[in-house]
Design a protein around this motif. Sequence first.
Motif, PDB file in Angstrom:
ATOM      1  N   LEU A 112     -17.137  33.672 -32.658  1.00 48.27           N
ATOM      2  CA  LEU A 112     -16.640  32.813 -33.642  1.00 48.27           C
ATOM      3  C   LEU A 112     -16.572  34.456 -34.632  1.00 48.27           C
ATOM      4  N   LEU A 132     -18.106  26.038 -40.479  1.00 48.40           N
ATOM      5  CA  LEU A 132     -18.264  25.390 -39.221  1.00 48.40           C
ATOM      6  C   LEU A 132     -17.877  23.914 -39.075  1.00 48.40           C
ATOM      7  N   MET A 135     -20.898  21.663 -37.393  1.00 46.53           N
ATOM      8  CA  MET A 135     -21.932  21.442 -38.548  1.00 46.53           C
ATOM      9  C   MET A 135     -21.902  20.438 -39.912  1.00 46.53           C
ATOM     10  N   TYR A 172     -29.891  30.219 -33.580  1.00 48.20           N
ATOM     11  CA  TYR A 172     -28.686  29.971 -34.765  1.00 48.20           C
ATOM     12  C   TYR A 172     -28.970  31.697 -35.419  1.00 48.20           C
ATOM     13  N   GLY A 173     -27.951  31.982 -36.544  1.00 43.75           N
ATOM     14  CA  GLY A 173     -28.213  33.522 -37.001  1.00 43.75           C
ATOM     15  C   GLY A 173     -29.775  33.536 -37.589  1.00 43.75           C
ATOM     16  N   GLU A 192     -28.580  37.765 -35.449  1.00 44.32           N
ATOM     17  CA  GLU A 192     -28.203  36.953 -34.905  1.00 44.32           C
ATOM     18  C   GLU A 192     -29.093  36.516 -33.659  1.00 44.32           C
ATOM     19  N   LYS A 193     -28.938  35.358 -33.766  1.00 39.82           N
ATOM     20  CA  LYS A 193     -29.672  34.425 -31.747  1.00 39.82           C
ATOM     21  C   LYS A 193     -31.041  35.241 -31.941  1.00 39.82           C
ATOM     22  N   LEU A 205     -28.285  30.564 -40.739  1.00 39.03           N
ATOM     23  CA  LEU A 205     -27.756  30.296 -41.642  1.00 39.03           C
ATOM     24  C   LEU A 205     -27.079  29.282 -41.090  1.00 39.03           C
ATOM     25  N   SER A 206     -26.676  28.362 -41.436  1.00 39.16           N
ATOM     26  CA  SER A 206     -26.210  27.015 -41.235  1.00 39.16           C
ATOM     27  C   SER A 206     -24.780  26.627 -41.527  1.00 39.16           C
ATOM     28  N   GLY A 207     -23.777  27.523 -41.201  1.00 38.66           N
ATOM     29  CA  GLY A 207     -22.470  27.609 -40.957  1.00 38.66           C
ATOM     30  C   GLY A 207     -21.956  27.086 -43.005  1.00 38.66           C
ATOM     31  N   TYR A 209     -20.056  29.797 -44.972  1.00 36.43           N
ATOM     32  CA  TYR A 209     -19.848  31.227 -45.947  1.00 36.43           C
ATOM     33  C   TYR A 209     -18.678  31.370 -47.131  1.00 36.43           C
ATOM     34  N   GLN A 231     -19.401  39.086 -32.548  1.00 38.26           N
ATOM     35  CA  GLN A 231     -20.368  38.213 -33.380  1.00 38.26           C
ATOM     36  C   GLN A 231     -20.134  38.202 -34.962  1.00 38.26           C
ATOM     37  N   THR A 233     -21.824  37.605 -37.645  1.00 34.55           N
ATOM     38  CA  THR A 233     -22.728  37.749 -38.213  1.00 34.55           C
ATOM     39  C   THR A 233     -23.262  39.196 -38.268  1.00 34.55           C
TER      40      THR A 233
HETATM   41  C1  G1P Z   1     -23.028  30.339 -34.959  1.00 34.10           C
HETATM   42  C2  G1P Z   1     -23.560  31.450 -35.627  1.00 34.10           C
HETATM   43  C3  G1P Z   1     -24.806  31.200 -36.584  1.00 34.10           C
HETATM   44  C4  G1P Z   1     -25.106  30.341 -37.046  1.00 34.10           C
HETATM   45  C5  G1P Z   1     -24.877  29.430 -36.093  1.00 34.10           C
HETATM   46  C6  G1P Z   1     -24.875  27.696 -37.300  1.00 34.10           C
HETATM   47  O1  G1P Z   1     -23.232  29.761 -33.588  1.00 34.10           O
HETATM   48  O2  G1P Z   1     -22.753  32.103 -34.307  1.00 34.10           O
HETATM   49  O3  G1P Z   1     -25.032  32.664 -36.579  1.00 34.10           O
HETATM   50  O4  G1P Z   1     -26.178  30.125 -37.020  1.00 34.10           O
HETATM   51  O5  G1P Z   1     -23.446  29.667 -35.902  1.00 34.10           O
HETATM   52  O6  G1P Z   1     -23.923  26.623 -36.290  1.00 34.10           O
HETATM   53  P1  G1P Z   1     -22.974  29.749 -32.481  1.00 34.10           P
HETATM   54  O7  G1P Z   1     -23.492  27.761 -32.653  1.00 34.10           O
HETATM   55  O8  G1P Z   1     -21.749  29.678 -32.723  1.00 34.10           O
HETATM   56  O9  G1P Z   1     -23.764  29.769 -31.173  1.00 34.10           O
END
Ligand code: G1P
Length: 300
Positions: A112, A132, A135, A172-173, A192-193, A205-207, A209, A231, A233
Amino acid sequence: MAQRIRKAVFPVAGLGTRFLPATKAMPKEMLTIVDRPAIQYVVDEAKKAGIEHFIFVTGRNKAVIEDHFDVQVELEQTLIQRDKLDVLEELRQDLPKAGRTSFTRQQQPLGLGHAVLCARDLVGHEPFALLLPDMIMKSDKGCLSEMMEIYHERQGNIVALEEVPMNETHKYGVVKKGQRQNGSVEIETMIEKPAPGTAPSNLILSGRYILQPQIFDYLETQTPDSGGEIQLTDAMIKLNNAQDQEFSGLIFKGTTYDCGSKAGFLAANIAYGLDRPDLAPQIIEELRELVSAYDGKTAQ
Ligand code: G1P
Protein backbone atom coordinates in the motif's frame (compact mmCIF):
# COMPACT_ATOMS: atom_id res chain seq x y z
CA MET A 1 -6.33 28.75 7.12
CA ALA A 2 -6.16 25.05 6.28
CA GLN A 3 -5.00 24.28 2.76
CA ARG A 4 -7.94 22.87 0.83
CA ILE A 5 -8.07 19.11 0.12
CA ARG A 6 -8.72 18.93 -3.61
CA LYS A 7 -7.34 15.55 -4.57
CA ALA A 8 -8.07 11.98 -3.52
CA VAL A 9 -6.02 8.88 -4.21
CA PHE A 10 -7.63 5.47 -4.74
CA PRO A 11 -5.22 2.52 -4.70
CA VAL A 12 -6.84 -0.05 -7.02
CA ALA A 13 -3.90 -2.16 -8.16
CA GLY A 14 -4.54 -5.22 -5.93
CA LEU A 15 -5.04 -8.57 -7.66
CA GLY A 16 -8.11 -9.51 -5.64
CA THR A 17 -7.00 -13.12 -5.21
CA ARG A 18 -9.51 -13.62 -2.40
CA PHE A 19 -12.30 -13.23 -4.94
CA LEU A 20 -11.06 -15.63 -7.61
CA PRO A 21 -12.43 -16.75 -9.99
CA ALA A 22 -14.65 -13.61 -10.07
CA THR A 23 -11.56 -11.43 -10.32
CA LYS A 24 -9.68 -13.44 -12.93
CA ALA A 25 -10.61 -11.03 -15.72
CA MET A 26 -12.48 -8.33 -13.77
CA PRO A 27 -11.02 -5.92 -11.21
CA LYS A 28 -12.39 -6.54 -7.71
CA GLU A 29 -13.28 -2.84 -7.51
CA MET A 30 -15.83 -3.41 -10.29
CA LEU A 31 -17.71 -6.15 -8.43
CA THR A 32 -21.21 -4.85 -7.88
CA ILE A 33 -22.87 -3.82 -4.68
CA VAL A 34 -26.53 -3.96 -5.76
CA ASP A 35 -26.11 -2.32 -9.19
CA ARG A 36 -23.10 -0.06 -8.74
CA PRO A 37 -19.45 -1.08 -8.84
CA ALA A 38 -17.84 -1.02 -5.40
CA ILE A 39 -15.41 1.73 -6.48
CA GLN A 40 -18.34 4.04 -7.32
CA TYR A 41 -19.42 4.13 -3.65
CA VAL A 42 -15.97 5.26 -2.59
CA VAL A 43 -15.71 7.87 -5.34
CA ASP A 44 -19.18 9.14 -4.35
CA GLU A 45 -18.00 9.49 -0.74
CA ALA A 46 -15.02 11.55 -1.92
CA LYS A 47 -17.18 13.71 -4.19
CA LYS A 48 -19.58 14.41 -1.34
CA ALA A 49 -16.61 15.58 0.75
CA GLY A 50 -15.70 18.14 -1.91
CA ILE A 51 -12.92 16.26 -3.72
CA GLU A 52 -12.35 17.66 -7.20
CA HIS A 53 -9.64 15.43 -8.66
CA PHE A 54 -9.65 11.63 -8.52
CA ILE A 55 -6.33 9.80 -8.80
CA PHE A 56 -6.41 6.05 -9.38
CA VAL A 57 -3.31 3.93 -8.85
CA THR A 58 -4.09 0.96 -11.05
CA GLY A 59 -2.32 -2.11 -12.38
CA ARG A 60 -2.65 -4.56 -15.23
CA ASN A 61 -6.20 -5.77 -16.03
CA LYS A 62 -7.71 -2.64 -14.50
CA ALA A 63 -8.52 -0.71 -17.66
CA VAL A 64 -12.28 -1.06 -17.21
CA ILE A 65 -12.06 1.19 -14.16
CA GLU A 66 -10.88 3.95 -16.48
CA ASP A 67 -13.69 3.11 -18.91
CA HIS A 68 -16.22 3.21 -16.10
CA PHE A 69 -15.30 6.81 -15.29
CA ASP A 70 -15.57 7.87 -18.93
CA VAL A 71 -18.48 8.71 -21.23
CA GLN A 72 -19.77 5.68 -23.14
CA VAL A 73 -20.92 7.44 -26.32
CA GLU A 74 -22.79 4.52 -27.93
CA LEU A 75 -24.57 3.69 -24.72
CA GLU A 76 -25.62 7.32 -24.28
CA GLN A 77 -27.00 7.44 -27.83
CA THR A 78 -28.94 4.23 -27.28
CA LEU A 79 -30.42 5.54 -24.04
CA ILE A 80 -31.47 8.76 -25.82
CA GLN A 81 -33.06 6.78 -28.68
CA ARG A 82 -34.95 4.65 -26.16
CA ASP A 83 -36.03 7.73 -24.21
CA LYS A 84 -34.34 6.47 -21.02
CA LEU A 85 -33.26 9.94 -20.05
CA ASP A 86 -33.49 9.33 -16.30
CA VAL A 87 -30.94 6.49 -16.56
CA LEU A 88 -28.73 8.70 -18.73
CA GLU A 89 -28.91 11.49 -16.17
CA GLU A 90 -27.88 9.09 -13.37
CA LEU A 91 -24.92 7.86 -15.41
CA ARG A 92 -23.79 11.42 -16.03
CA GLN A 93 -24.06 12.29 -12.36
CA ASP A 94 -21.67 9.46 -11.50
CA LEU A 95 -18.93 10.94 -13.70
CA PRO A 96 -16.19 13.18 -12.36
CA LYS A 97 -15.86 16.38 -14.39
CA ALA A 98 -13.79 16.32 -17.59
CA GLY A 99 -10.06 16.35 -16.88
CA ARG A 100 -10.59 15.57 -13.21
CA THR A 101 -9.43 11.94 -13.23
CA SER A 102 -5.85 10.66 -13.42
CA PHE A 103 -4.61 7.11 -13.75
CA THR A 104 -1.15 5.86 -13.00
CA ARG A 105 0.16 2.34 -12.58
CA GLN A 106 1.81 0.58 -9.71
CA GLN A 107 4.19 -1.53 -11.75
CA GLN A 108 5.04 -4.02 -9.01
CA PRO A 109 3.01 -5.30 -6.05
CA LEU A 110 5.13 -3.65 -3.36
CA GLY A 111 2.38 -2.82 -0.89
CA LEU A 112 0.00 0.00 0.00
CA GLY A 113 2.77 2.46 0.87
CA HIS A 114 4.32 1.97 -2.55
CA ALA A 115 0.94 2.40 -4.26
CA VAL A 116 0.51 5.75 -2.49
CA LEU A 117 4.05 6.77 -3.46
CA CYS A 118 3.14 6.10 -7.11
CA ALA A 119 0.65 8.99 -6.85
CA ARG A 120 3.30 11.47 -5.70
CA ASP A 121 3.68 13.44 -8.94
CA LEU A 122 -0.07 13.58 -9.50
CA VAL A 123 -0.76 14.83 -5.97
CA GLY A 124 2.04 17.40 -5.97
CA HIS A 125 2.89 19.37 -2.85
CA GLU A 126 -0.50 19.61 -1.20
CA PRO A 127 -2.42 17.64 1.44
CA PHE A 128 -4.64 14.94 -0.04
CA ALA A 129 -7.23 12.32 0.84
CA LEU A 130 -6.61 8.61 0.53
CA LEU A 131 -9.50 6.16 0.34
CA LEU A 132 -9.00 2.38 0.37
CA PRO A 133 -11.78 1.03 -1.85
CA ASP A 134 -12.05 -2.31 -0.01
CA MET A 135 -13.61 -0.46 2.89
CA ILE A 136 -17.12 0.70 2.08
CA MET A 137 -18.15 3.14 4.79
CA LYS A 138 -21.85 3.71 5.11
CA SER A 139 -23.23 6.78 6.86
CA ASP A 140 -25.50 9.69 6.04
CA LYS A 141 -22.84 12.37 6.10
CA GLY A 142 -19.97 10.31 4.64
CA CYS A 143 -16.81 9.40 6.55
CA LEU A 144 -14.50 11.66 4.53
CA SER A 145 -16.87 14.63 4.99
CA GLU A 146 -16.66 14.14 8.75
CA MET A 147 -12.88 13.93 8.55
CA MET A 148 -12.81 17.18 6.55
CA GLU A 149 -14.56 18.93 9.44
CA ILE A 150 -11.85 17.80 11.83
CA TYR A 151 -9.20 18.79 9.30
CA HIS A 152 -10.56 22.32 9.01
CA GLU A 153 -10.45 22.65 12.77
CA ARG A 154 -7.07 21.03 13.48
CA GLN A 155 -5.26 20.67 10.12
CA GLY A 156 -2.39 18.15 10.06
CA ASN A 157 -3.16 14.52 9.29
CA ILE A 158 -6.49 12.82 9.95
CA VAL A 159 -7.32 9.11 10.02
CA ALA A 160 -10.62 7.27 10.35
CA LEU A 161 -10.78 4.79 13.21
CA GLU A 162 -13.14 2.05 14.14
CA GLU A 163 -13.49 -0.36 17.01
CA VAL A 164 -13.25 -4.06 16.16
CA PRO A 165 -13.27 -7.15 18.38
CA MET A 166 -9.80 -7.58 19.92
CA ASN A 167 -9.29 -10.91 18.14
CA GLU A 168 -9.50 -9.17 14.74
CA THR A 169 -6.89 -6.47 15.34
CA HIS A 170 -4.08 -8.51 13.75
CA LYS A 171 -5.68 -7.94 10.32
CA TYR A 172 -5.37 -4.14 10.46
CA GLY A 173 -3.29 -1.13 11.40
CA VAL A 174 -4.02 -0.37 15.08
CA VAL A 175 -3.61 2.92 16.97
CA LYS A 176 -3.03 3.96 20.54
CA LYS A 177 -5.07 7.05 21.21
CA GLY A 178 -4.23 9.93 23.48
CA GLN A 179 -6.37 12.31 25.50
CA ARG A 180 -8.28 14.71 23.31
CA GLN A 181 -12.01 14.04 23.21
CA ASN A 182 -14.10 16.75 21.55
CA GLY A 183 -15.01 15.02 18.30
CA SER A 184 -11.53 13.77 17.49
CA VAL A 185 -8.78 11.86 19.28
CA GLU A 186 -5.05 12.37 19.29
CA ILE A 187 -3.03 9.51 17.84
CA GLU A 188 -0.07 8.60 20.02
CA THR A 189 1.25 5.59 18.15
CA MET A 190 0.28 3.18 15.42
CA ILE A 191 1.29 -0.34 14.55
CA GLU A 192 0.61 -2.31 11.38
CA LYS A 193 -0.95 -5.75 11.87
CA PRO A 194 0.19 -6.44 15.43
CA ALA A 195 0.69 -10.09 16.38
CA PRO A 196 -2.41 -11.55 18.09
CA GLY A 197 -2.59 -10.45 21.70
CA THR A 198 -0.19 -7.50 21.29
CA ALA A 199 -2.44 -4.73 19.91
CA PRO A 200 -2.34 -1.49 21.92
CA SER A 201 -6.14 -1.10 21.57
CA ASN A 202 -9.02 -2.31 19.45
CA LEU A 203 -9.12 0.90 17.38
CA ILE A 204 -8.13 0.15 13.80
CA LEU A 205 -7.18 2.36 10.87
CA SER A 206 -10.26 1.85 8.77
CA GLY A 207 -9.11 2.97 5.34
CA ARG A 208 -9.64 6.75 5.12
CA TYR A 209 -6.81 9.22 5.51
CA ILE A 210 -6.06 12.91 5.03
CA LEU A 211 -2.30 13.19 4.70
CA GLN A 212 0.24 15.97 4.38
CA PRO A 213 2.52 15.66 1.33
CA GLN A 214 5.58 15.08 3.55
CA ILE A 215 4.35 11.47 3.78
CA PHE A 216 5.92 10.92 0.36
CA ASP A 217 9.42 11.70 1.72
CA TYR A 218 9.02 8.95 4.30
CA LEU A 219 7.51 6.52 1.83
CA GLU A 220 10.40 7.04 -0.55
CA THR A 221 12.98 5.98 2.02
CA GLN A 222 10.84 3.34 3.73
CA THR A 223 12.43 -0.12 3.74
CA PRO A 224 10.10 -2.99 2.79
CA ASP A 225 8.82 -5.23 5.60
CA SER A 226 9.58 -8.98 5.86
CA GLY A 227 6.92 -9.65 3.21
CA GLY A 228 8.62 -7.25 0.76
CA GLU A 229 5.89 -4.60 1.14
CA ILE A 230 6.28 -0.90 1.83
CA GLN A 231 3.77 -0.18 4.59
CA LEU A 232 1.91 3.10 4.69
CA THR A 233 1.49 2.81 8.47
CA ASP A 234 5.27 2.66 9.01
CA ALA A 235 5.71 5.91 7.07
CA MET A 236 2.82 7.47 9.03
CA ILE A 237 4.53 6.59 12.30
CA LYS A 238 7.60 8.53 11.15
CA LEU A 239 5.47 11.44 9.98
CA ASN A 240 3.67 11.46 13.35
CA ASN A 241 7.03 11.68 15.10
CA ALA A 242 8.08 14.73 13.06
CA GLN A 243 8.09 18.00 15.02
CA ASP A 244 5.50 19.88 13.01
CA GLN A 245 3.07 17.05 12.27
CA GLU A 246 0.03 15.89 14.19
CA PHE A 247 -2.35 12.96 13.63
CA SER A 248 -5.96 13.16 14.74
CA GLY A 249 -8.48 10.35 14.56
CA LEU A 250 -12.18 10.35 13.79
CA ILE A 251 -13.98 7.46 15.44
CA PHE A 252 -16.40 6.57 12.67
CA LYS A 253 -19.91 5.91 13.91
CA GLY A 254 -21.41 4.59 10.69
CA THR A 255 -21.05 1.03 9.44
CA THR A 256 -17.98 -0.23 7.62
CA TYR A 257 -18.12 -3.18 5.27
CA ASP A 258 -14.72 -4.75 4.71
CA CYS A 259 -15.32 -5.77 1.12
CA GLY A 260 -11.87 -7.35 0.99
CA SER A 261 -13.64 -10.25 2.72
CA LYS A 262 -16.43 -12.26 1.13
CA ALA A 263 -18.70 -11.97 4.16
CA GLY A 264 -18.22 -8.19 4.27
CA PHE A 265 -18.94 -7.89 0.56
CA LEU A 266 -22.14 -9.93 0.81
CA ALA A 267 -23.26 -7.95 3.87
CA ALA A 268 -22.69 -4.68 1.96
CA ASN A 269 -24.93 -5.96 -0.83
CA ILE A 270 -27.70 -6.72 1.63
CA ALA A 271 -27.31 -3.41 3.52
CA TYR A 272 -27.39 -1.26 0.37
CA GLY A 273 -30.15 -3.41 -1.07
CA LEU A 274 -32.26 -2.74 2.02
CA ASP A 275 -31.79 0.99 1.43
CA ARG A 276 -33.70 0.66 -1.81
CA PRO A 277 -37.47 0.84 -1.39
CA ASP A 278 -37.95 -1.08 -4.66
CA LEU A 279 -35.88 -4.01 -3.37
CA ALA A 280 -36.17 -4.02 0.43
CA PRO A 281 -39.47 -5.93 0.88
CA GLN A 282 -38.38 -8.78 -1.37
CA ILE A 283 -34.89 -8.97 0.17
CA ILE A 284 -36.37 -9.17 3.67
CA GLU A 285 -38.74 -11.92 2.64
CA GLU A 286 -35.98 -13.93 0.96
CA LEU A 287 -33.67 -13.46 3.95
CA ARG A 288 -36.32 -14.58 6.42
CA GLU A 289 -36.93 -17.74 4.41
CA LEU A 290 -33.22 -18.44 4.01
CA VAL A 291 -32.46 -17.93 7.70
CA SER A 292 -35.34 -20.11 8.86
CA ALA A 293 -34.38 -22.87 6.38
CA TYR A 294 -30.77 -22.59 7.58
CA ASP A 295 -31.80 -22.73 11.24
CA GLY A 296 -34.01 -25.74 10.52
CA LYS A 297 -31.12 -27.57 8.87
CA THR A 298 -28.57 -26.80 11.59
CA ALA A 299 -31.04 -27.79 14.36
CA GLN A 300 -31.37 -31.32 12.93
C1 G1P B 1 -4.44 -1.69 4.92
C2 G1P B 1 -3.61 -0.88 5.93
C3 G1P B 1 -4.12 -1.12 7.34
C4 G1P B 1 -5.59 -0.79 7.42
C5 G1P B 1 -6.36 -1.60 6.37
C6 G1P B 1 -7.82 -1.18 6.30
O1 G1P B 1 -4.20 -3.06 5.12
O2 G1P B 1 -2.26 -1.26 5.80
O3 G1P B 1 -3.40 -0.29 8.24
O4 G1P B 1 -6.09 -1.07 8.71
O5 G1P B 1 -5.81 -1.41 5.06
O6 G1P B 1 -8.47 -1.99 5.40
P1 G1P B 1 -4.57 -4.15 3.98
O7 G1P B 1 -6.05 -4.33 4.04
O8 G1P B 1 -4.11 -3.57 2.68
O9 G1P B 1 -3.83 -5.39 4.36
